[in-house]
Design a protein around this motif. Structure first.
Motif, PDB file in Angstrom:
ATOM      1  N   ALA A  21       1.409  -1.176  -0.249  1.00  0.00           N
ATOM      2  CA  ALA A  21       0.093   0.057   0.024  1.00  0.00           C
ATOM      3  C   ALA A  21       0.830   1.720  -0.065  1.00  0.00           C
ATOM      4  CB  ALA A  21      -1.190   0.067   1.216  1.00  0.00           C
ATOM      5  N   LEU A  22       1.920   1.045  -0.707  1.00  0.00           N
ATOM      6  CA  LEU A  22       3.173   2.238  -0.286  1.00  0.00           C
ATOM      7  C   LEU A  22       2.957   3.028   1.519  1.00  0.00           C
ATOM      8  CD1 LEU A  22       2.573   3.764  -3.791  1.00  0.00           C
ATOM      9  CD2 LEU A  22       4.029   1.543  -2.733  1.00  0.00           C
ATOM     10  N   GLU A  23       2.950   2.194   2.149  1.00  0.00           N
ATOM     11  CA  GLU A  23       3.466   3.208   3.634  1.00  0.00           C
ATOM     12  C   GLU A  23       4.858   2.657   3.777  1.00  0.00           C
ATOM     13  OE1 GLU A  23       0.826   0.427   6.364  1.00  0.00           O
ATOM     14  OE2 GLU A  23      -0.577   2.804   6.375  1.00  0.00           O
ATOM     15  N   VAL A  24       5.495   3.422   3.891  1.00  0.00           N
ATOM     16  CA  VAL A  24       6.870   3.192   4.113  1.00  0.00           C
ATOM     17  C   VAL A  24       7.457   3.014   5.302  1.00  0.00           C
ATOM     18  CG1 VAL A  24       8.859   4.989   3.599  1.00  0.00           C
ATOM     19  CG2 VAL A  24       7.275   5.163   1.727  1.00  0.00           C
ATOM     20  N   LEU A  25       9.028   2.636   5.836  1.00  0.00           N
ATOM     21  CA  LEU A  25       9.039   2.447   6.837  1.00  0.00           C
ATOM     22  C   LEU A  25      10.432   3.411   7.178  1.00  0.00           C
ATOM     23  CD1 LEU A  25       9.864   0.800   9.825  1.00  0.00           C
ATOM     24  CD2 LEU A  25      11.470  -0.053   8.503  1.00  0.00           C
ATOM     25  N   LEU A  26      10.361   4.239   8.178  1.00  0.00           N
ATOM     26  CA  LEU A  26      11.495   5.656   8.396  1.00  0.00           C
ATOM     27  C   LEU A  26      11.919   4.921   9.467  1.00  0.00           C
ATOM     28  CD1 LEU A  26      10.313   9.084   6.740  1.00  0.00           C
ATOM     29  CD2 LEU A  26      11.757   7.745   6.122  1.00  0.00           C
ATOM     30  N   ILE A  27      13.201   5.262   9.633  1.00  0.00           N
ATOM     31  CA  ILE A  27      13.982   4.901  11.271  1.00  0.00           C
ATOM     32  C   ILE A  27      14.891   6.637  11.614  1.00  0.00           C
ATOM     33  CG2 ILE A  27      14.227   2.950  11.208  1.00  0.00           C
ATOM     34  CD1 ILE A  27      16.709   3.032   9.905  1.00  0.00           C
ATOM     35  N   ARG A  28      14.495   6.699  12.586  1.00  0.00           N
ATOM     36  CA  ARG A  28      15.313   8.572  13.242  1.00  0.00           C
ATOM     37  C   ARG A  28      16.398   8.208  14.003  1.00  0.00           C
ATOM     38  NH1 ARG A  28      12.221  10.733  18.099  1.00  0.00           N
ATOM     39  NH2 ARG A  28      13.011   9.215  19.050  1.00  0.00           N
ATOM     40  N   ARG A  29      18.147   8.420  13.233  1.00  0.00           N
ATOM     41  CA  ARG A  29      18.972   8.750  14.016  1.00  0.00           C
ATOM     42  C   ARG A  29      18.899   8.406  15.177  1.00  0.00           C
ATOM     43  NH1 ARG A  29      22.393   8.476   9.356  1.00  0.00           N
ATOM     44  NH2 ARG A  29      24.333   8.711  11.134  1.00  0.00           N
ATOM     45  N   ALA A  30      19.948   7.831  15.935  1.00  0.00           N
ATOM     46  CA  ALA A  30      20.539   8.327  16.633  1.00  0.00           C
ATOM     47  C   ALA A  30      20.785   9.145  17.595  1.00  0.00           C
ATOM     48  CB  ALA A  30      21.320   6.503  18.072  1.00  0.00           C
ATOM     49  N   ASP A  31      22.400   9.252  16.530  1.00  0.00           N
ATOM     50  CA  ASP A  31      23.544  10.605  16.510  1.00  0.00           C
ATOM     51  C   ASP A  31      22.724  11.954  16.138  1.00  0.00           C
ATOM     52  OD1 ASP A  31      23.813  10.049  14.264  1.00  0.00           O
ATOM     53  OD2 ASP A  31      24.815   9.503  13.772  1.00  0.00           O
ATOM     54  N   ALA A  32      21.972  11.275  15.511  1.00  0.00           N
ATOM     55  CA  ALA A  32      21.108  12.698  15.121  1.00  0.00           C
ATOM     56  C   ALA A  32      19.237  13.296  15.223  1.00  0.00           C
ATOM     57  CB  ALA A  32      21.099  13.839  13.942  1.00  0.00           C
ATOM     58  N   GLU A  33      18.805  13.067  16.235  1.00  0.00           N
ATOM     59  CA  GLU A  33      17.660  13.338  16.580  1.00  0.00           C
ATOM     60  C   GLU A  33      16.421  13.684  16.116  1.00  0.00           C
ATOM     61  OE1 GLU A  33      15.724  11.225  19.422  1.00  0.00           O
ATOM     62  OE2 GLU A  33      17.578  10.218  19.672  1.00  0.00           O
ATOM     63  N   LEU A  34      16.894  14.382  15.008  1.00  0.00           N
ATOM     64  CA  LEU A  34      15.879  15.412  13.809  1.00  0.00           C
ATOM     65  C   LEU A  34      16.004  14.616  12.247  1.00  0.00           C
ATOM     66  CD1 LEU A  34      16.450  19.091  14.822  1.00  0.00           C
ATOM     67  CD2 LEU A  34      14.445  17.219  15.677  1.00  0.00           C
ATOM     68  N   PHE A  35      16.900  13.499  12.331  1.00  0.00           N
ATOM     69  CA  PHE A  35      17.482  13.358  10.780  1.00  0.00           C
ATOM     70  C   PHE A  35      16.126  11.348  10.792  1.00  0.00           C
ATOM     71  CE2 PHE A  35      21.316  15.211  10.553  1.00  0.00           C
ATOM     72  CZ  PHE A  35      20.777  16.667  10.403  1.00  0.00           C
ATOM     73  N   TRP A  36      15.435  12.006  10.105  1.00  0.00           N
ATOM     74  CA  TRP A  36      14.380  10.930   9.934  1.00  0.00           C
ATOM     75  C   TRP A  36      15.180  10.525   8.295  1.00  0.00           C
ATOM     76  CZ3 TRP A  36      10.571   7.830  12.656  1.00  0.00           C
ATOM     77  CH2 TRP A  36      10.410   8.026  13.500  1.00  0.00           C
ATOM     78  N   GLN A  37      14.785   8.713   8.142  1.00  0.00           N
ATOM     79  CA  GLN A  37      15.722   8.745   7.234  1.00  0.00           C
ATOM     80  C   GLN A  37      15.053   6.536   6.230  1.00  0.00           C
ATOM     81  OE1 GLN A  37      19.893   8.657   8.036  1.00  0.00           O
ATOM     82  NE2 GLN A  37      19.849   6.370   7.962  1.00  0.00           N
ATOM     83  N   SER A  38      15.015   6.553   4.931  1.00  0.00           N
ATOM     84  CA  SER A  38      15.440   5.670   5.097  1.00  0.00           C
ATOM     85  C   SER A  38      16.594   4.334   5.916  1.00  0.00           C
ATOM     86  CB  SER A  38      14.816   4.890   3.412  1.00  0.00           C
ATOM     87  OG  SER A  38      13.435   5.578   2.981  1.00  0.00           O
ATOM     88  N   VAL A  39      16.492   3.521   5.183  1.00  0.00           N
ATOM     89  CA  VAL A  39      18.021   2.407   5.813  1.00  0.00           C
ATOM     90  C   VAL A  39      19.160   2.700   4.280  1.00  0.00           C
ATOM     91  CG1 VAL A  39      19.172  -0.051   5.282  1.00  0.00           C
ATOM     92  CG2 VAL A  39      16.687   0.317   6.454  1.00  0.00           C
ATOM     93  N   THR A  40      20.376   3.053   5.013  1.00  0.00           N
ATOM     94  CA  THR A  40      21.383   3.569   4.454  1.00  0.00           C
ATOM     95  C   THR A  40      22.617   2.657   4.966  1.00  0.00           C
ATOM     96  OG1 THR A  40      21.829   5.760   6.160  1.00  0.00           O
ATOM     97  CG2 THR A  40      20.650   5.919   3.807  1.00  0.00           C
TER      98      THR A  40
END
Length: 156
Positions: A21-40
């Protein structure tokens, strides 16, 4: 005191994890709390394939097995080349200022459990693709999510 870890290889993957359904998983970085991202993540060694890097990073960061039944890992055959953020420059060899990022998506069944590595990420969210793109701190990550409806594997 110097950092005993080897320098990061400036070749990495971006894996946009999503449901049918195109729900996307985002994860918040531990070393930059405002940074949400995909897996990198970067290659562990120069000869590691981008595919193997994607599978490893997805497992390390989310606990998801990218090769499990019901999942579809897709290599987009696209790359981004970008300047390494100054706050992470120290992780690379002197004189390395740019990174090449290879794009993938991973379609997983709705309800796929996520187990974060707390040293890397502190929270996760499944969001509709447009909302996920808006929340990303990285312009290249947001752009990849906006491409998702055109390149994602959809159920037959």
């Amino acid at each position: 005191m110097s950092d005993p870890r080897p320098h990061k290889i400036p070749e990495s993957v971006l894996v946009v994890i999503h449901t049918p359904a195109l729900e996307v998983l985002l994860i918040r970085r531990a070393d930059a709390e405002l940074f949400w991202q995909s897996v990198t993540g970067s290659k562990d060694h120069p000869h590691e394939s981008f595919h193997d890097t994607a599978v490893r990073e997805v497992r390390e960061e989310t606990g998801i097995d990218a090769l499990a039944p019901g999942g579809v890992l897709r290599d987009w055959q696209l790359e981004n080349v970008y300047a390494i953020y100054p706050q992470w420059q120290h992780r690379y060899a002197p004189g390395v200022w740019r990174n090449t990022e290879h794009l993938f998506s991973l379609q997983v069944p709705a309800g796929t459990p996520v187990v974060l590595n707390p040293r890397e990420h502190t929270a996760f969210a499944w969001l509709p693709w447009r909302e996920a793109a808006e929340r990303c701190f990285s312009p290249s990550n947001a752009e990849a999510i906006l491409l998702l409806p055109r390149v994602a594997v959809q159920p037959s």
